[in-house]
Motif scaffolding. Structure first.
Motif, PDB file in Angstrom:
ATOM      1  N   VAL A  95     -12.106  53.588 -21.823  1.00  0.00           N
ATOM      2  CA  VAL A  95     -13.343  53.665 -21.554  1.00  0.00           C
ATOM      3  C   VAL A  95     -14.577  54.267 -20.803  1.00  0.00           C
ATOM      4  CG1 VAL A  95     -14.210  51.503 -19.742  1.00  0.00           C
ATOM      5  CG2 VAL A  95     -11.964  50.990 -21.103  1.00  0.00           C
ATOM      6  N   CYS A 124     -18.290  54.723 -22.996  1.00  0.00           N
ATOM      7  CA  CYS A 124     -19.131  54.571 -22.039  1.00  0.00           C
ATOM      8  C   CYS A 124     -20.090  55.219 -21.339  1.00  0.00           C
ATOM      9  CB  CYS A 124     -18.911  53.488 -20.772  1.00  0.00           C
ATOM     10  SG  CYS A 124     -18.358  51.786 -21.292  1.00  0.00           S
ATOM     11  N   LEU A 174     -18.657  48.709 -24.875  1.00  0.00           N
ATOM     12  CA  LEU A 174     -17.976  47.992 -24.002  1.00  0.00           C
ATOM     13  C   LEU A 174     -17.339  46.772 -25.667  1.00  0.00           C
ATOM     14  CD1 LEU A 174     -20.385  46.185 -21.284  1.00  0.00           C
ATOM     15  CD2 LEU A 174     -18.351  47.238 -20.589  1.00  0.00           C
ATOM     16  N   SER A 204     -14.516  49.453 -26.702  1.00  0.00           N
ATOM     17  CA  SER A 204     -13.086  50.084 -24.930  1.00  0.00           C
ATOM     18  C   SER A 204     -12.564  48.034 -24.712  1.00  0.00           C
ATOM     19  CB  SER A 204     -14.003  49.438 -23.629  1.00  0.00           C
ATOM     20  OG  SER A 204     -14.876  50.981 -23.722  1.00  0.00           O
ATOM     21  N   GLN A 207     -11.310  47.663 -15.673  1.00  0.00           N
ATOM     22  CA  GLN A 207     -11.567  48.290 -15.984  1.00  0.00           C
ATOM     23  C   GLN A 207     -13.435  48.680 -15.886  1.00  0.00           C
ATOM     24  OE1 GLN A 207     -10.000  50.404 -16.197  1.00  0.00           O
ATOM     25  NE2 GLN A 207      -8.231  50.070 -16.398  1.00  0.00           N
ATOM     26  N   ALA A 232     -16.164  51.229 -16.447  1.00  0.00           N
ATOM     27  CA  ALA A 232     -16.719  51.601 -17.495  1.00  0.00           C
ATOM     28  C   ALA A 232     -18.491  51.603 -16.729  1.00  0.00           C
ATOM     29  CB  ALA A 232     -17.197  49.938 -18.516  1.00  0.00           C
TER      30      ALA A 232
END
Length: 315
Positions: free
Chosen positions: A124, A128, A163, A166, A218, A222
């Motif tokens: 993540v 990001c 995202l 992730s 999470q 992120a």
């Protein structure tokens, strides 16, 4: 007078004639909309998500992350084979780890338990935190903005794809674990830590709830990585900063002297998904954890958009 006439002729030849409103004729660069944009330019059609997703998918770090997530369940199966049945080492206590080899569902839940605290934080933060900072480190960010891609559009496309990757990482791990666990230990009911069992079909739904909550939890990491990516030109700094601050949050959550202040720490709720592995799902803890995570994430993303809109981009 002659000189003035000559100058006017030269100007007309170079720039073309104009109407009273300043609109260029065929001799000029073409008509411009009322807002000054070039004809045919559509900000919403710049940097399509499929283009950004293809770029990120083919990067080496994406392939490495996928390989690590796929290999982890195999490593744990080998560890259980070498170390023996974890149920015999649990001292008769019922826990996720002790029941890891009871079924494929139990194995998938155990994999999520051992990886949610740190392993899933890394992809993540990587996806990001590598968004804007990597473009700056390659000196390609200013060319993207000169394309011209609006800054808000650039951030939105980068964040959306990050995202999505992730979420894909968090879905990939339990899916592989469920398949590997089923092949190794069979398809059967999910043995619950609180006692009792869930049918295999219901267990899949509960695991989906767990994965969804882990992803929402999470969002803080992120958003933190994304914000850091907009304020630094070093991808490693953004990724490492997000991971480091997440670890600090986990450490602070262990300080019981903080009392009720720990409730505002996202780390305090990271294992609230265990309430889904009960005969009846308890939603209160997950709702509180999700609200804390989303609140922090919205603030950090807003800071990223606000700061980048005013940033002097020279990379």
């Amino acid at each position: 007078m002659a000189a003035d006439a000559g100058g006017d002729a030269t100007t007309a030849t170079t720039t073309g004639t104009t109407t009273g409103t300043g609109t260029a004729t065929a001799a000029g660069p073409g008509p411009l909309p009322g807002d000054g944009r070039a004809a045919g330019y559509r900000p919403g059609r710049t940097l399509p998500l499929r283009v950004e997703a293809r770029r990120q998918l083919l990067r080496r770090r994406t392939l490495v992350v996928a390989a690590v997530l796929v290999l982890l369940p195999f490593v744990l199966v080998a560890a259980f084979a070498i170390g023996g049945d974890p149920a015999t080492r649990g001292g008769g206590r019922v826990s996720l780890m002790a029941a890891a080899t009871a079924s494929g569902g139990n194995f998938a839940a155990t994999v999520l338990f051992v990886s949610a605290g740190f392993l899933l934080v890394v992809p993540v933060a990587l996806f990001c935190g590598d968004t804007i900072a990597s473009e700056a480190s390659w000196s390609s960010l200013r060319y993207l903005l000169a394309a011209p891609v609006p800054r808000a559009r650039l951030l939105l496309a980068k964040l959306t794809v990050a995202l999505l990757f992730s979420a894909a990482a968090m879905v990939l791990l339990p899916l592989v674990a469920l398949g590997v666990g089923t092949a190794a230990y069979g398809w059967g009911p999910l043995q619950l830590p609180t006692g009792g069992a869930l049918p295999a079909g219901d267990a899949v739904g509960r695991l989906a709830v767990v994965v969804g909550y882990v992803f929402v939890g999470q969002l803080v990491t992120a958003a933190l990585a994304f914000w850091l990516s907009t304020v630094t030109d070093a991808p490693l700094g953004a990724v490492g900063g997000a991971v480091g601050l997440t670890i600090v949050g986990n450490v602070l959550d262990q300080v019981t002297a903080l009392g009720g202040w720990r409730d505002v720490l996202p780390a305090h709720w990271q294992y609230a998904w265990a309430d889904a592995l009960q005969p009846t799902v308890e939603w209160s803890g997950m709702l509180q954890g999700a609200s804390v995570s989303v609140a922090y994430a919205l603030v950090l993303v807003a800071l990223a958009f606000r700061g980048f809109a005013r940033k002097d981009v020279v990379s």
